[in-house]
Design a protein around this motif. Structure first.
Motif, mmCIF file in Angstrom:
data_model
loop_
_atom_site.group_PDB
_atom_site.id
_atom_site.type_symbol
_atom_site.label_atom_id
_atom_site.label_comp_id
_atom_site.label_asym_id
_atom_site.label_seq_id
_atom_site.Cartn_x
_atom_site.Cartn_y
_atom_site.Cartn_z
ATOM 1 N N LYS A 147 0.929 -1.160 0.002
ATOM 2 C CA LYS A 147 0.053 -0.103 -0.008
ATOM 3 C C LYS A 147 0.823 1.341 -0.141
ATOM 4 C CE LYS A 147 -3.840 2.209 2.478
ATOM 5 N NZ LYS A 147 -4.766 2.248 3.644
ATOM 6 N N THR A 148 0.394 2.199 -0.802
ATOM 7 C CA THR A 148 1.150 3.620 -0.613
ATOM 8 C C THR A 148 0.543 4.573 0.380
ATOM 9 O OG1 THR A 148 1.951 3.248 -3.079
ATOM 10 C CG2 THR A 148 1.875 5.530 -1.893
ATOM 11 N N LEU A 149 1.438 4.856 1.073
ATOM 12 C CA LEU A 149 0.881 5.895 2.399
ATOM 13 C C LEU A 149 1.279 7.190 1.682
ATOM 14 C CD1 LEU A 149 1.624 3.732 5.356
ATOM 15 C CD2 LEU A 149 -0.472 3.874 4.234
ATOM 16 N N LYS A 150 0.340 8.219 2.087
ATOM 17 C CA LYS A 150 0.772 9.465 1.916
ATOM 18 C C LYS A 150 1.228 10.536 3.047
ATOM 19 C CE LYS A 150 -1.721 13.770 -0.026
ATOM 20 N NZ LYS A 150 -2.852 14.303 -0.547
ATOM 21 N N VAL A 151 2.325 11.118 2.814
ATOM 22 C CA VAL A 151 2.817 12.035 4.044
ATOM 23 C C VAL A 151 2.850 13.225 3.334
ATOM 24 C CG1 VAL A 151 3.542 10.140 5.315
ATOM 25 C CG2 VAL A 151 5.167 11.335 4.031
ATOM 26 N N ILE A 152 2.902 14.378 4.065
ATOM 27 C CA ILE A 152 3.138 15.565 3.445
ATOM 28 C C ILE A 152 4.082 16.405 4.292
ATOM 29 C CG2 ILE A 152 0.459 15.922 2.599
ATOM 30 C CD1 ILE A 152 0.016 17.633 4.887
ATOM 31 N N VAL A 153 4.879 17.091 3.887
ATOM 32 C CA VAL A 153 5.861 17.957 4.105
ATOM 33 C C VAL A 153 5.660 19.510 3.927
ATOM 34 C CG1 VAL A 153 8.518 18.522 4.430
ATOM 35 C CG2 VAL A 153 7.698 16.098 3.829
ATOM 36 N N GLY A 154 5.353 20.239 5.137
ATOM 37 C CA GLY A 154 4.664 21.658 4.920
ATOM 38 C C GLY A 154 5.439 22.503 5.714
ATOM 39 N N GLY A 155 5.345 23.698 5.336
ATOM 40 C CA GLY A 155 5.783 24.912 5.959
ATOM 41 C C GLY A 155 6.311 25.978 5.124
ATOM 42 N N THR A 215 8.798 9.213 -4.109
ATOM 43 C CA THR A 215 8.416 7.896 -3.233
ATOM 44 C C THR A 215 9.441 7.149 -2.827
ATOM 45 O OG1 THR A 215 8.578 6.722 -5.272
ATOM 46 C CG2 THR A 215 6.249 7.601 -4.834
ATOM 47 N N GLN A 216 9.375 6.710 -1.622
ATOM 48 C CA GLN A 216 10.417 5.962 -0.916
ATOM 49 C C GLN A 216 9.746 4.652 -0.356
ATOM 50 O OE1 GLN A 216 13.477 7.204 -0.932
ATOM 51 N NE2 GLN A 216 14.240 5.866 0.418
ATOM 52 N N GLU A 217 10.621 3.473 -0.499
ATOM 53 C CA GLU A 217 10.290 2.113 0.011
ATOM 54 C C GLU A 217 10.990 1.725 1.103
ATOM 55 O OE1 GLU A 217 9.722 -0.598 -3.261
ATOM 56 O OE2 GLU A 217 8.631 0.800 -4.669
ATOM 57 N N LEU A 265 5.900 5.137 0.838
ATOM 58 C CA LEU A 265 5.499 6.311 1.044
ATOM 59 C C LEU A 265 5.486 7.367 -0.134
ATOM 60 C CD1 LEU A 265 7.415 7.803 4.343
ATOM 61 C CD2 LEU A 265 5.251 6.721 4.173
ATOM 62 N N ALA A 266 4.593 7.997 -0.283
ATOM 63 C CA ALA A 266 4.450 9.065 -1.368
ATOM 64 C C ALA A 266 4.402 10.412 -0.261
ATOM 65 C CB ALA A 266 2.906 9.250 -1.975
ATOM 66 N N ILE A 267 5.862 10.949 -0.547
ATOM 67 C CA ILE A 267 6.168 12.319 0.200
ATOM 68 C C ILE A 267 5.696 13.334 -0.735
ATOM 69 C CG2 ILE A 267 7.728 13.393 1.455
ATOM 70 C CD1 ILE A 267 9.399 10.697 1.722
ATOM 71 N N TRP A 268 4.658 14.251 -0.209
ATOM 72 C CA TRP A 268 4.303 15.413 -1.016
ATOM 73 C C TRP A 268 4.828 16.766 -0.204
ATOM 74 C CZ3 TRP A 268 -1.074 15.923 -3.596
ATOM 75 C CH2 TRP A 268 -1.282 14.695 -4.121
ATOM 76 N N ASP A 269 5.818 16.964 -0.972
ATOM 77 C CA ASP A 269 6.665 18.399 -0.672
ATOM 78 C C ASP A 269 5.772 19.612 -1.240
ATOM 79 O OD1 ASP A 269 8.373 20.171 -0.368
ATOM 80 O OD2 ASP A 269 9.900 19.325 -1.597
ATOM 81 N N ILE A 270 5.214 20.313 -0.205
ATOM 82 C CA ILE A 270 4.360 21.401 -0.514
ATOM 83 C C ILE A 270 5.074 22.631 -0.626
ATOM 84 C CG2 ILE A 270 2.258 22.616 -0.137
ATOM 85 C CD1 ILE A 270 1.258 20.253 1.468
#
Length: 168
Positions: free
Chosen positions: A3-11, A43-45, A55-60
């Motif tokens: 499963k791909t999980l979504k994480v966000i990186v914000g600031g 993405t990082q496995e 992980l799908a790392i969403w850099d906003i």
């Protein structure tokens, strides 16, 4: 099936979000400022508890933090401030508000970046903010790699825990 999980990186802009993601995913750091336009997804496995995780790392982009679609479905969020710029910590209040509005079940991690530089305000201010929003706090350096891996591993573990609580 993985499963791909979504994480966000914000600031805010220029706190080092992209540098943190690149340090974690590629083990590299560049002095050149890299401006993210909208969103950059990496993405990082890896394995957690002997299970494969992607992980799908969403850099906003700092200026695009008000787009609700960037938050929807996230299991975890890393909110980043710059230890040399107190305004970036103050502005995390708005980032936190958006996370709670658009990704209410996402686990949070508050991160002070640029630990390789001399802080311009007391570091405990970041810990106080994290305590107020009931989130863990870490101080990291994308430049040196200090605490970057452990911060992202915590984020990934949090995402896995949150995903197992959410209905499929």
């Amino acid at each position: 099936m993985q499963k791909t999980l979504k994480v966000i990186v914000g600031g805010e802009g220029n706190v080092g979000k992209t540098s943190l993601v690149r340090r974690y995913a590629r083990g590299k750091f560049s002095q050149a400022r890299q401006v993210t336009l909208g969103i950059d997804i990496t993405t990082q496995e890896f394995r957690i508890d002997d299970s494969p995780v992607k992980l799908a790392i969403w850099d906003i982009e700092g200026q695009s933090g008000n787009r609700p679609v960037f938050y929807l479905g996230a299991q975890a969020a890393m909110l980043v401030y710059d230890v040399t710029n107190v305004q970036t910590l103050e502005r995390l209040i708005e980032w936190y508000r958006r996370c709670r509005e658009f990704a209410p079940d996402a686990g949070l991690l508050i991160v002070g970046n640029k630990a390789d530089l001399v802080p311009t305000f007391p570091l405990f201010w970041g810990r106080v903010f994290a305590r107020l929003v009931q989130a863990p706090h870490a101080v990291v350096s994308a430049k040196t790699g200090h605490n970057v891996r452990s911060a992202f591993e915590f984020l990934a573990t949090t995402a896995v825990r949150r995903a197992t609580r959410q209905p499929a």
